[in-house]
Scaffold this active site. Structure first.
Site, mmCIF file in Angstrom:
data_model
loop_
_atom_site.group_PDB
_atom_site.id
_atom_site.type_symbol
_atom_site.label_atom_id
_atom_site.label_comp_id
_atom_site.label_asym_id
_atom_site.label_seq_id
_atom_site.Cartn_x
_atom_site.Cartn_y
_atom_site.Cartn_z
ATOM 1 N N ARG A 223 0.773 -1.389 -0.139
ATOM 2 C CA ARG A 223 -0.112 -0.088 0.142
ATOM 3 C C ARG A 223 0.938 1.235 -0.071
ATOM 4 O O ARG A 223 1.949 1.228 0.520
ATOM 5 C CB ARG A 223 -0.941 -0.048 1.204
ATOM 6 C CG ARG A 223 -2.202 -0.941 1.203
ATOM 7 C CD ARG A 223 -3.135 -0.575 0.007
ATOM 8 N NE ARG A 223 -4.259 -1.448 -0.005
ATOM 9 C CZ ARG A 223 -4.405 -2.167 -0.960
ATOM 10 N NH1 ARG A 223 -3.397 -2.141 -1.964
ATOM 11 N NH2 ARG A 223 -5.432 -2.786 -1.415
ATOM 12 N N HIS A 271 0.585 1.471 -10.370
ATOM 13 C CA HIS A 271 -0.329 0.843 -9.449
ATOM 14 C C HIS A 271 -0.966 -0.357 -10.439
ATOM 15 O O HIS A 271 -2.180 -0.422 -10.656
ATOM 16 C CB HIS A 271 -1.417 1.708 -8.957
ATOM 17 C CG HIS A 271 -2.152 0.913 -7.651
ATOM 18 N ND1 HIS A 271 -2.562 1.458 -6.816
ATOM 19 C CD2 HIS A 271 -2.207 -0.321 -7.546
ATOM 20 C CE1 HIS A 271 -3.180 0.827 -5.901
ATOM 21 N NE2 HIS A 271 -2.887 -0.485 -6.237
#
Length: 308
Positions: A223, A271
């Site tokens: 994350r 991402h």
């Protein structure tokens, strides 16, 4: 009829509506910010707007569209609502592929070759066997275990660290604060796959980097909030760390002015490490709605107190 709300403050989830209604013909979908969402029984979410669950008196289930749940948990634990996540074989395979590429990037010296190309310099990086490269995985859940298995199959020396004790054949596992030092000291390439919790927020910072061996590398695909960017920059500029591959960031998209873009030691990816397919998301959400209606145990239920 089950009313499903598609909730996100950052992603467009409209595409899931027709797919869910095809899987559940009696269902009805609303998409935030439609006020009708407040009347829904099921929330299908990614990065839920703050305080929204408390405004939904009929809500019975909160369901992530991915394996991560950190950005849908706030506000759910106090309501006692069940929270579920998506577990997808394709998602796992994508993460394994991404980590293998990132490990090879450093193990085979592709990072050095790319830097030399920019300066028109020809110098062959040393070739060393995988067995001399120590890869440490932070986070030993389903993703971490799958990554470890693939690395072992390719001959790497694999270590692992998690909050609680794990036993994995062929992996030197460590647990908790007391095990972190030994784990970091024996890691050449650190792969972060931890869930985001209060304890792991900011974990990729100066205190951790300083305990890695000189010349170690970091792969960040857990994350974004795990990373303290300025500490990574300092560790790279000092020469203590050799390089980093980063797929997630505290704010996304990564600001165009961020110095991370232009550091030659860093690879920035948008991402893209992995994601669950729409078909897998719909299949698991629909099955959990059926289970909810039938009073059966839910699949992939999250421990909201632990955060995963």
């Amino acid at each position: 009829m089950t009313h499903i709300a598609l909730l996100s403050q950052t992603s467009k989830l409209e595409y899931l509506g027709p797919l869910l209604q095809a899987a559940l013909p009696a269902a009805h979908c609303s998409v935030w910010p439609d006020p009708a969402c407040l009347d829904a029984e099921v929330a299908v979410c990614w990065n839920t707007p703050p305080g929204l669950y408390e405004q939904m008196p009929r809500l019975r289930l909160v369901h992530s569209i991915a394996a991560g749940v950190d950005n849908i948990l706030p506000g759910s634990s106090g309501t006692g609502l069940p929270v579920c996540r998506v577990v997808d074989e394709g998602l796992t395979r994508g993460m394994v592929e991404y980590v293998m590429w990132a490990v090879l990037h450093f193990h085979r010296g592709f990072d050095l070759a790319l830097r030399q190309q920019r300066s028109h310099r020809w110098s062959r990086p040393p070739l060393r066997p995988a067995g001399e490269c120590r890869v440490g995985i932070m986070g030993l859940g389903a993703l971490g275990r799958s990554v470890a298995a693939r690395l072992l199959a390719e001959g790497y020396r694999v270590g692992g660290w998690a909050r609680g004790a794990h036993a994995i054949d062929g992996v030197a596992t460590h647990a908790g604060p007391t095990g972190l030092q030994d784990f970091l000291a024996s890691t050449d390439i650190l792969v972060n796959l931890l869930p985001l919790t209060d304890d792991t927020r900011g974990i990729l910072g100066q205190a951790l980097f300083s305990r890695l061996p000189q010349g170690a590398c970091v792969v960040g695909c857990g994350r974004g909030e795990h990373l303290v960017a300025e500490d990574l920059i300092a560790a790279l500029q000092s020469g203590h760390l050799r390089g980093a591959v980063l797929d997630v960031f505290p704010q996304e998209p990564l600001d165009a002015a961020s110095p991370l873009w232009d550091m030659p030691q860093i690879v920035v990816t948008p991402h893209m490490a992995t994601m669950a397919s729409p078909a897998a998301v719909v299949r698991q959400v629909a099955e959990n709605i059926r289970r909810l209606q039938g009073g059966q145990p839910l699949l992939n239920l999250v421990d909201a107190a632990r955060g995963y």
